[in-house]
Design a protein around this motif. Sequence first.
Motif, PDB file in Angstrom:
ATOM      1  N   ASP A  91      -2.784   2.513   2.727  1.00 43.68           N
ATOM      2  CA  ASP A  91      -1.988   3.743   2.734  1.00 43.68           C
ATOM      3  C   ASP A  91      -1.246   3.800   4.057  1.00 43.68           C
ATOM      4  O   ASP A  91      -1.432   2.943   4.905  1.00 43.68           O
ATOM      5  CB  ASP A  91      -2.856   4.990   2.515  1.00 43.68           C
ATOM      6  N   GLU A 142       2.222  -0.228  -1.300  1.00 34.01           N
ATOM      7  CA  GLU A 142       2.719   0.130  -2.625  1.00 34.01           C
ATOM      8  C   GLU A 142       3.910   1.081  -2.537  1.00 34.01           C
ATOM      9  O   GLU A 142       3.941   1.983  -1.710  1.00 34.01           O
ATOM     10  CB  GLU A 142       1.622   0.816  -3.436  1.00 34.01           C
ATOM     11  N   LYS A 143       4.887   0.870  -3.388  1.00 35.65           N
ATOM     12  CA  LYS A 143       6.075   1.715  -3.427  1.00 35.65           C
ATOM     13  C   LYS A 143       5.705   3.183  -3.639  1.00 35.65           C
ATOM     14  O   LYS A 143       6.282   4.073  -3.027  1.00 35.65           O
ATOM     15  CB  LYS A 143       7.025   1.243  -4.520  1.00 35.65           C
ATOM     16  N   GLU A 144       4.730   3.437  -4.496  1.00 35.21           N
ATOM     17  CA  GLU A 144       4.320   4.822  -4.770  1.00 35.21           C
ATOM     18  C   GLU A 144       3.790   5.507  -3.511  1.00 35.21           C
ATOM     19  O   GLU A 144       3.991   6.700  -3.310  1.00 35.21           O
ATOM     20  CB  GLU A 144       3.264   4.866  -5.881  1.00 35.21           C
ATOM     21  N   GLU A 145       3.113   4.744  -2.656  1.00 30.04           N
ATOM     22  CA  GLU A 145       2.599   5.306  -1.406  1.00 30.04           C
ATOM     23  C   GLU A 145       3.753   5.704  -0.492  1.00 30.04           C
ATOM     24  O   GLU A 145       3.771   6.793   0.066  1.00 30.04           O
ATOM     25  CB  GLU A 145       1.681   4.295  -0.712  1.00 30.04           C
ATOM     26  N   ASP A 183       6.892   6.289  -1.389  1.00 31.32           N
ATOM     27  CA  ASP A 183       7.625   7.379  -2.037  1.00 31.32           C
ATOM     28  C   ASP A 183       6.940   8.721  -1.823  1.00 31.32           C
ATOM     29  O   ASP A 183       7.591   9.747  -1.630  1.00 31.32           O
ATOM     30  CB  ASP A 183       7.777   7.114  -3.535  1.00 31.32           C
ATOM     31  N   GLY A 184       5.615   8.733  -1.851  1.00 31.56           N
ATOM     32  CA  GLY A 184       4.870   9.973  -1.640  1.00 31.56           C
ATOM     33  C   GLY A 184       5.080  10.556  -0.252  1.00 31.56           C
ATOM     34  O   GLY A 184       5.180  11.762  -0.073  1.00 31.56           O
ATOM     35  N   TRP A 185       5.201   9.682   0.751  1.00 31.67           N
ATOM     36  CA  TRP A 185       5.418  10.162   2.118  1.00 31.67           C
ATOM     37  C   TRP A 185       6.872  10.524   2.350  1.00 31.67           C
ATOM     38  O   TRP A 185       7.164  11.455   3.082  1.00 31.67           O
ATOM     39  CB  TRP A 185       4.946   9.118   3.124  1.00 31.67           C
TER      40      TRP A 185
END
Length: 68
Positions: A37, A57-60, A62-64
Amino acid sequence: EKDWSKLFGGSDIEGGGEVLKTVKLTGNEIDRMILSDVEFEDGGNIDEFGKGEFYVEKEEVDGWVFWL
């Protein structure tokens, strides 16, 4: 090296450089790193790894980015 214990409390927080010393490596000897993370305990230490590649990970990410 950052003193994370002073910033966030606790006494058992070690930066990446300190952990690497226990296995007789330096940040410049690491070619690739996978970040679980991007919170302070993982992403906050990337400056200790001068020339390595980082994967997260892209999702990580994107979340930030959402919070910026």
